[in-house]
Design an enzyme around this catalytic site. Sequence first.
Site, short mmCIF file in Angstrom:
data_model
loop_
_atom_site.label_atom_id
_atom_site.label_comp_id
_atom_site.label_asym_id
_atom_site.label_seq_id
_atom_site.Cartn_x
_atom_site.Cartn_y
_atom_site.Cartn_z
N HIS A 187 -54.32 3.37 -72.58
CA HIS A 187 -54.96 2.72 -71.42
C HIS A 187 -56.46 2.96 -71.42
O HIS A 187 -57.24 2.13 -71.01
CB HIS A 187 -54.32 3.19 -70.11
CG HIS A 187 -54.29 4.67 -69.98
ND1 HIS A 187 -53.16 5.40 -70.22
CD2 HIS A 187 -55.27 5.54 -69.69
CE1 HIS A 187 -53.45 6.67 -70.06
NE2 HIS A 187 -54.72 6.79 -69.74
N CYS A 482 -52.71 -11.61 -78.95
CA CYS A 482 -53.16 -11.22 -77.61
C CYS A 482 -53.18 -9.71 -77.46
O CYS A 482 -53.45 -9.20 -76.38
CB CYS A 482 -52.30 -11.87 -76.53
SG CYS A 482 -50.59 -11.34 -76.58
C1 PEP Z 1 -49.09 -6.02 -76.96
O1 PEP Z 1 -48.11 -5.29 -77.06
O2 PEP Z 1 -49.94 -6.18 -77.88
C2 PEP Z 1 -49.35 -6.76 -75.72
C3 PEP Z 1 -50.31 -7.65 -75.63
O3 PEP Z 1 -48.57 -6.42 -74.64
P1 PEP Z 1 -48.83 -5.10 -73.74
O4 PEP Z 1 -50.09 -4.44 -74.22
O5 PEP Z 1 -48.91 -5.58 -72.34
O6 PEP Z 1 -47.59 -4.31 -74.04
#
Ligand code: PEP
Length: 557
Positions: A187, A482
């Site tokens: 995070h 993403c």
């Molecule tokens: C990922 O796992 O790359 C993603 C975009 O989802 P999150 O970070 O919300 O798990």
Amino acid sequence: MTTLNGVPVSPGRAAGVVVTMPAAVPEPPLARLPVGSDLDAAVASIDAAAQVVTADLFDRAGRATGTAADVLAVTAAMAADPTLAADAARRVRVDGETPARAVWDAAQTVIEQLEGLGGHMAERARDVRDVRDRIVAELTGQRPPGVPEPGHAFVLVAHDLAPADTATLDPETTLALVTESGGPTSHTAILARALGIPAVVAVAGAGELADGETVLVDGGRGTVERDPAPEAVAAAAERRHAHRSFEGEGHTADGVHVELLANVADTGSAAAAAAAGAEGIGLFRTEFLFLGRPEEPSVAEQTAAYRGVLDAFAGRKVVVRTLDAGADKPLPFLPADGERNPALGVRGLRTAVAHPDVLERQLEAISAAARGADAQVWVMAPMVSTPDEATRFAERCAAHGLTQPGVMVEVPAAALEARWLLERAMFASLGTNDLTQYAMAADRELGALAELSTAWQPAVLRLVAATCEGARAAGERPVGVCGEAAGDPALAPVLVGLGVTSLSMAPAALGDVAAVLAATSSARCRELAALALGARDAWAARKAVRAALPELEELGL
Ligand code: PEP
Ligand code: MG
């Protein structure tokens, strides 16, 4: 001049004076007050300390914005609650405890109660610990915990940052972030990138950096220079004020369109993404509407929340991700029943097997929001593992009139079998944060595994390539990224070279990624991809690409 090395997680260069995070407030000794002590004065000191802490937190909440303001206001309200001080006063009067010890023990009782309740209530225990530490620090004359406010801009050096601390970072005063621990998709890293603060994590020797010394942090290379040359400091300061903006569309040097999209969580971040010039939204993390809620939000409430995001991108693409619950995002109304490995458990789309109604209501709300809005609404499911899951999801979307169903590719099996997943699903979006976690068997939150937890790992890039191949075989389906990898300006051209057609990132990264792509032809992107795939490890891949792409250096990245 000495240079410390770590893992680069948020690009940009910044120089400034080090301010270290205060050490954790130690548990006060079990000592009792001497016989004959002024108990009234001892109790009064607790009330006074609680008042100082409350006033300070409300003051900071008033000056902060967004998530930081919310976090601080919740903590301030907790500090203002008289229950803790009353129990501490009783411990002073009845048990003869010192004020600091009495506050510690009173807080411990509350913490145990909250943790016993589990779920969302257990998360509140962290706030109680924070309040406890602040009051004890005030009583014992120590630095208060949390991000310091020295009254000038600074480079923050910490062992690691708690979520509550990262939420209070102010990009105006925090020039850069250096941590001894922390992983690239933790995070801390995600927030640093979202705020556009250059950051390096897992820096060996960061603990030796002292308050007041000047360092030059390079968040693109993962270095921290001690005692840098004055010219380098001046150049970094100049660049900081020249924030690279983005407008229009992302293109390679030879004019191939690469959609540059934003990751958002709510209406506020969608508005910020629109202001930053994003072409659309590549990841709308809907679970933030559900987190911390004892019950599922109603269809009407969900519809209104989704509508707010869609309206910020009228006429443009918005990829809405359905609920990604479980593992690091537990929800009280979707209990996981004592899983021993939650990251490998019932999470993401898998929760829809036991709770199909939750997915149905969410699709109903997305569909209702889409009907009244102007945006092009695409919908994708997290943590899809098999073609059957993808097909079932696409069918449920169709039943709600949602015609662009997609899958997130976060599980290595999904990457390898992308062709079959994309028979019915219309697009894929690579969640490289989880894909890396599962490919490398490395918890994405664990700083000790930072070198494993990076999408620069050739094995992860091979899974990206496999997904793009599968998508081509399934009829030229678009493939986006993403995960946090999309916002790394050195990795972005590699991803494009592997066949990715859109990149979705924190809005602050758009300008840098657009600038690198504009300087790199698609043929060169493919060469860079081949270099990275051919490297023997993540470190070598990053080094080879940086060496072959001197434009990064010229752009100050
Ligand atoms: C990922 O796992 O790359 C993603 C975009 O989802 P999150 O970070 O919300 O798990
Ligand atoms: Mg994920």
